[in-house]
Enzyme design. Structure first.
Site, PDB file in Angstrom:
ATOM      1  N   LYS A  57       0.925 -11.062  -6.174  1.00 32.21           N
ATOM      2  CA  LYS A  57       1.037 -10.454  -4.839  1.00 32.21           C
ATOM      3  C   LYS A  57      -0.308  -9.863  -4.400  1.00 32.21           C
ATOM      4  O   LYS A  57      -1.221  -9.700  -5.212  1.00 32.21           O
ATOM      5  CB  LYS A  57       2.108  -9.363  -4.877  1.00 32.21           C
ATOM      6  CG  LYS A  57       1.783  -8.200  -5.815  1.00 32.21           C
ATOM      7  CD  LYS A  57       2.988  -7.301  -6.077  1.00 32.21           C
ATOM      8  CE  LYS A  57       2.622  -6.172  -7.025  1.00 32.21           C
ATOM      9  NZ  LYS A  57       3.809  -5.392  -7.441  1.00 32.21           N
ATOM     10  N   TYR A 276     -23.820  11.949   5.581  1.00 35.69           N
ATOM     11  CA  TYR A 276     -23.065  12.772   6.534  1.00 35.69           C
ATOM     12  C   TYR A 276     -22.725  14.148   5.967  1.00 35.69           C
ATOM     13  O   TYR A 276     -22.426  14.295   4.781  1.00 35.69           O
ATOM     14  CB  TYR A 276     -21.730  12.099   6.865  1.00 35.69           C
ATOM     15  CG  TYR A 276     -21.839  10.876   7.748  1.00 35.69           C
ATOM     16  CD1 TYR A 276     -22.477  10.925   8.980  1.00 35.69           C
ATOM     17  CD2 TYR A 276     -21.286   9.678   7.327  1.00 35.69           C
ATOM     18  CE1 TYR A 276     -22.559   9.802   9.781  1.00 35.69           C
ATOM     19  CE2 TYR A 276     -21.358   8.539   8.130  1.00 35.69           C
ATOM     20  CZ  TYR A 276     -22.000   8.614   9.359  1.00 35.69           C
ATOM     21  OH  TYR A 276     -22.074   7.510  10.140  1.00 35.69           O
TER      22      TYR A 276
HETATM   23  C1  LIG Z   1       3.814  -5.262  -8.825  1.00 32.62           C
HETATM   24  C2  LIG Z   1       5.023  -5.483  -9.648  1.00 32.62           C
HETATM   25  C3  LIG Z   1       4.901  -5.947 -10.971  1.00 32.62           C
HETATM   26  C4  LIG Z   1       3.576  -6.038 -11.687  1.00 32.62           C
HETATM   27  O1  LIG Z   1       3.183  -4.733 -12.086  1.00 32.62           O
HETATM   28  P1  LIG Z   1       1.858  -4.423 -12.927  1.00 32.62           P
HETATM   29  O2  LIG Z   1       1.943  -2.969 -13.174  1.00 32.62           O
HETATM   30  O3  LIG Z   1       0.726  -4.792 -12.034  1.00 32.62           O
HETATM   31  O4  LIG Z   1       1.889  -5.257 -14.146  1.00 32.62           O
HETATM   32  C5  LIG Z   1       6.064  -6.281 -11.643  1.00 32.62           C
HETATM   33  N1  LIG Z   1       7.282  -6.126 -11.057  1.00 32.62           N
HETATM   34  C6  LIG Z   1       7.427  -5.647  -9.794  1.00 32.62           C
HETATM   35  C7  LIG Z   1       8.791  -5.490  -9.214  1.00 32.62           C
HETATM   36  C8  LIG Z   1       6.305  -5.296  -9.053  1.00 32.62           C
HETATM   37  O5  LIG Z   1       6.448  -4.792  -7.820  1.00 32.62           O
END
Ligand SMILES: *Cc1c(COP(=O)(O)O)cnc(C)c1O
Length: 400
Positions: A57, A276
């Site tokens: 993702k 800044y």
């Molecule tokens: C993002 C996600 C993962 C992966 O998690 P990591 O901590 O990056 O290994 C697995 N399951 C779900 C439901 C997620 O949203």
């Protein structure tokens, strides 16, 4: 992982990659595909006898979902998890016969898009299941997955709903899940009591769906013990070199090295201020490298140097790295520019056009993230579009 001392640091970045270095970019990402594949293989070994999926993702945690999914597919991965149906449609092109699970498709209509694109929707409410079921009754069966909430209160049907569904003799043929899953809230804290509670609840769910595969673990969960593995694991961050929160010893090989180009080098006197708000006042005559990197590139404003009042998350700000040395950020990180203190380097050792590493081969991404009050996940996914990207193999890390 062997971490060489600073004295042994000999691997500066190559100055160019096949002549394809483009100076119109202010920064670059060097993405080590060999390390990515090796990390997946390591998670697969830790997951056995369960199968190991890959979570890709958010554009493969910022690395590029297409190259990531293509490489992991080639390495043998056949289960992918994405957040949105759009991400799933893209992944389908790289992974023709893999199972691609869409985790966040609860809004009406998206389950139909999943079906049309040959993706597996992860159903997350009773209404969602009802819509899916009528879709399948009208159009024929299609695989789906079921998300059960076991303690996170994010997405998923309740434990009771899951048990009623499992025992429902009138359960329509249109509802035939291939996977039941849940997600751990505290997998990165091995001693947290919620882990055991979620495990117990999920064991009940898995037992209620004996013919359906089950999945509980993200990266951190895989380290919690064999009981947590079930049939399929879902690592994300560990594939990309970030720590799961068990400390650096539990992090995998770094995959991404981010580097910013120095566009100017200037001298400033003791007592003058930088950036800044005039928040950082120099304690000595200083040499400053101004780099083409800023918060628009995910180099977060909270990584600003010591003395910047809004940060307050860490005593000192972040450091860059070049020529075997850590180089503190001076003053505020701005949208497109950040100043690094290179006073301790011998004069002339860096010149405009050279690069300063932000994180990666020499500086652990989680250390940088901690200096900005965040986690490696956010650093990776915040990187944005202004980097020239190089996908390479066989690059050795040399952590300081
Ligand atoms: C993002 C996600 C993962 C992966 O998690 P990591 O901590 O990056 O290994 C697995 N399951 C779900 C439901 C997620 O949203």
């Amino acid at each position: 992982m062997v971490r060489n001392s600073l004295e042994n640091t000999s691997t500066e970045s190559p100055d160019s990659f096949d002549g394809s270095e483009d100076e119109s970019y202010g920064a670059r990402l060097i993405i080590n595909m060999e390390a990515l594949v090796e990390n997946w293989q390591a998670m697969r070994a830790l997951s056995a006898p369960a199968r190991c999926a890959a979570v890709i993702k958010a554009d493969g945690y910022g690395l590029g979902a297409n190259p990531v999914s293509a490489a992991l597919y080639q390495a043998g991965c056949r289960d992918f998890f994405v957040a949105t149906a759009r991400e799933g449609t893209e992944a389908r092109m790289q992974a023709p016969d893999a199972r691609i699970f869409v985790m966040n498709c609860i809004l009406p209509g998206i389950e139909a898009q999943c079906r049309d694109a040959d993706l597996v929707p992860v159903l997350a409410s009773m209404e969602h299941i009802a819509r899916w079921t009528s879709l399948c009754i009208a159009n024929g069966d299609h695989p789906c997955a079921l998300q059960v909430d076991t303690g996170m209160n994010r997405l998923g049907i309740t434990l009771d709903e899951a048990l009623i569904l499992a025992n429902d003799v009138t359960r329509p043929a249109g509802f035939s899940p291939v996977l039941v899953m849940s997600h751990l809230a505290c997998g990165d804290q091995p001693d947290h009591p919620l882990n055991g509670q979620q495990l117990e609840r999920f064991q009940t769910v898995a037992a209620a769906f004996p013919d359906v595969e089950s999945s509980l673990c993200n990266s951190a969960g895989i380290r919690l013990g064999k009981d947590y593995l079930f049939d399929l694991t879902r690592p994300g961050i560990s594939l990309y070199g970030g720590s799961t929160g068990h400390g650096a010893s539990r992090s995998t090989r770094p995959v991404v090295t981010a580097e910013a180009r120095i566009i100017d080098i200037r001298q400033a006197r003791k007592g003058e201020t930088v950036s800044y708000g005039a928040a950082e006042r120099l304690k000595r005559d200083s040499t400053i490298a101004v780099c083409s990197i800023g918060y628009a590139d995910g180099y977060l404003r909270s990584l600003s140097g010591a003395g910047v009042p809004m940060r307050g998350v860490h005593d000192s700000g972040a450091c860059g790295f070049a020529k075997g040395m850590r180089l503190p950020v001076l003053g505020c990180v701005t949208m497109d520019l950040t100043a690094f203190d290179i006073t301790d380097l011998s004069p002339g050792s860096l010149v405009p056009g050279d690069f300063i590493e932000l994180f990666g081969r020499h500086i652990n991404i989680d250390d940088v993230a901690a200096a900005g009050g965040t986690i490696g996940y956010e650093m990776l996914t915040a990187m944005g579009k202004r980097y020239q990207r190089f996908y390479v193999n066989n690059m050795r890390e040399d952590m300081s």
